[in-house]
Design a protein around this motif. Structure first.
Motif, PDB file in Angstrom:
ATOM      1  N   SER A  37       0.813  -1.218   0.000  1.00  0.00           N
ATOM      2  CA  SER A  37       0.000   0.000   0.000  1.00  0.00           C
ATOM      3  C   SER A  37       0.843   1.264   0.000  1.00  0.00           C
ATOM      4  O   SER A  37       0.335   2.363  -0.225  1.00  0.00           O
ATOM      5  N   GLY A  38       2.160   1.135   0.256  1.00  0.00           N
ATOM      6  CA  GLY A  38       3.042   2.291   0.315  1.00  0.00           C
ATOM      7  C   GLY A  38       3.955   2.219   1.530  1.00  0.00           C
ATOM      8  O   GLY A  38       3.713   1.436   2.449  1.00  0.00           O
ATOM      9  N   LEU A 157       9.198   8.978   0.180  1.00  0.00           N
ATOM     10  CA  LEU A 157       9.767   7.665   0.514  1.00  0.00           C
ATOM     11  C   LEU A 157      11.283   7.697   0.726  1.00  0.00           C
ATOM     12  O   LEU A 157      11.823   6.891   1.475  1.00  0.00           O
ATOM     13  N   ALA A 158      11.998   8.633   0.086  1.00  0.00           N
ATOM     14  CA  ALA A 158      13.454   8.704   0.252  1.00  0.00           C
ATOM     15  C   ALA A 158      13.874   9.783   1.235  1.00  0.00           C
ATOM     16  O   ALA A 158      15.061   9.947   1.502  1.00  0.00           O
ATOM     17  N   GLY A 159      12.911  10.541   1.756  1.00  0.00           N
ATOM     18  CA  GLY A 159      13.224  11.588   2.729  1.00  0.00           C
ATOM     19  C   GLY A 159      14.106  12.687   2.163  1.00  0.00           C
ATOM     20  O   GLY A 159      14.870  13.313   2.900  1.00  0.00           O
ATOM     21  N   ALA A 209      15.054   9.669  -9.919  1.00  0.00           N
ATOM     22  CA  ALA A 209      15.409   8.424  -9.223  1.00  0.00           C
ATOM     23  C   ALA A 209      14.367   8.099  -8.153  1.00  0.00           C
ATOM     24  O   ALA A 209      13.980   6.940  -7.983  1.00  0.00           O
ATOM     25  N   ILE A 210      13.893   9.125  -7.429  1.00  0.00           N
ATOM     26  CA  ILE A 210      12.870   8.907  -6.403  1.00  0.00           C
ATOM     27  C   ILE A 210      11.566   8.441  -7.042  1.00  0.00           C
ATOM     28  O   ILE A 210      10.889   7.533  -6.538  1.00  0.00           O
ATOM     29  N   HIS A 214       9.654   4.890  -6.381  1.00  0.00           N
ATOM     30  CA  HIS A 214       8.232   4.790  -6.022  1.00  0.00           C
ATOM     31  C   HIS A 214       7.532   3.779  -6.926  1.00  0.00           C
ATOM     32  O   HIS A 214       6.772   2.921  -6.439  1.00  0.00           O
ATOM     33  N   ARG A 215       7.783   3.860  -8.213  1.00  0.00           N
ATOM     34  CA  ARG A 215       7.132   2.945  -9.155  1.00  0.00           C
ATOM     35  C   ARG A 215       7.635   1.510  -8.952  1.00  0.00           C
ATOM     36  O   ARG A 215       6.871   0.549  -9.071  1.00  0.00           O
TER      37      ARG A 215
END
Length: 255
Positions: A37-38, A157-159, A209-210, A214-215
């Protein structure tokens, strides 16, 4: 400004809150778990508090926001601790990698620490915001410069959102200092263009890249899970590669 802005939505929301840990601890480790879900992440604040960023679908976010504090904390602990069924192909691939790295006398990084559990949330801190990608084609106009979220928007997600913003400010201050020393007007577009060039060269590859990460982490097929798991473990096993990635992520230089 009349600047083109490239953007797309991820159909997700980021739930944020300040959470209370079950017991005081040397809270110096940031935790992130990637779920179908993430990702859900905890960032240390104090020995008893952490900052939550939990990425879920828009519908799930609305449901989680409507829960009582106790129900929300139960759902959060479940997200961090629930053991999901493991795919045989992925497990076999990871075991093979571990044996290979061990044979090469490389650290595999398989040792796992246990994440903290949550006992509550600080009242009034639970909220959510939509997630998406965004980038201004140009950061500057005469007398104007975009920095931080005004110039770019990335998945958490990568902060890296705050790091990109800090890098923008650092680069802009240096360019303005050069303009001041040379007796130029601070808003001189010739100087601002140097800021834009240096930051776009850094920001655009990082942002893409982020978006790719995510994908990649949205995929649940076994080959995809295996590929990303192997990639993470190989990165962790080669310190020079890991260091290079970390240095790029925290790079605030103008060149």
């Amino acid at each position: 400004m009349g600047v083109q802005y490239v953007a797309w939505n991820y159909e997700q929301m980021g739930i944020v809150a300040t959470v209370k840990l079950s017991e005081p601890t040397e809270n110096i480790v940031a935790w992130q778990r990637f779920l179908p879900s993430g990702p859900v992440a905890l960032l240390p604040l104090t020995d008893t508090l952490s900052s939550l960023v939990w990425s879920v679908s828009t519908a799930e976010a609305k449901k989680l926001l409507s829960l009582s504090e106790e129900e929300f904390v139960d759902s959060l602990n479940d997200a961090f601790w629930k053991i999901h069924p493991k795919d045989g192909m992925v497990e076999a691939g990871m075991r093979a990698l571990g044996q290979l790295l061990e044979g090469l006398s490389l650290h595999s990084g398989f040792t796992r620490q246990l994440q903290p559990s949550i006992r509550g949330i600080v009242e009034g801190t639970r909220a959510a915001f939509p997630l998406g990608f965004g980038h201004a084609a140009s950061y500057v106009k005469p007398g104007v410069a975009l920095v931080g979220d005004a110039a770019h928007r990335v998945h958490p997600l990568a902060g890296q959102g705050v790091n990109l913003g800090f890098g923008d400010v650092t680069a802009l201050v240096r360019v303005l200092a050069d303009a001041s020393r040379n007796g130029a007007v601070l808003g001189d577009v010739a100087y601002l263009a140097k800021y834009e060039t240096s930051r776009q060269r850094h920001n655009v590859p990082t942002m893409l890249a982020i978006d790719a990460l995510h994908r990649l982490y949205k995929g649940t097929a076994a080959p995809i899970v295996l590929a990303r798991s192997l990639g993470l473990q190989l990165t962790n096993a080669f310190p020079p590669l890991k260091r290079a990635i970390m240095e790029h992520a925290s790079d605030h230089r103008t060149s």
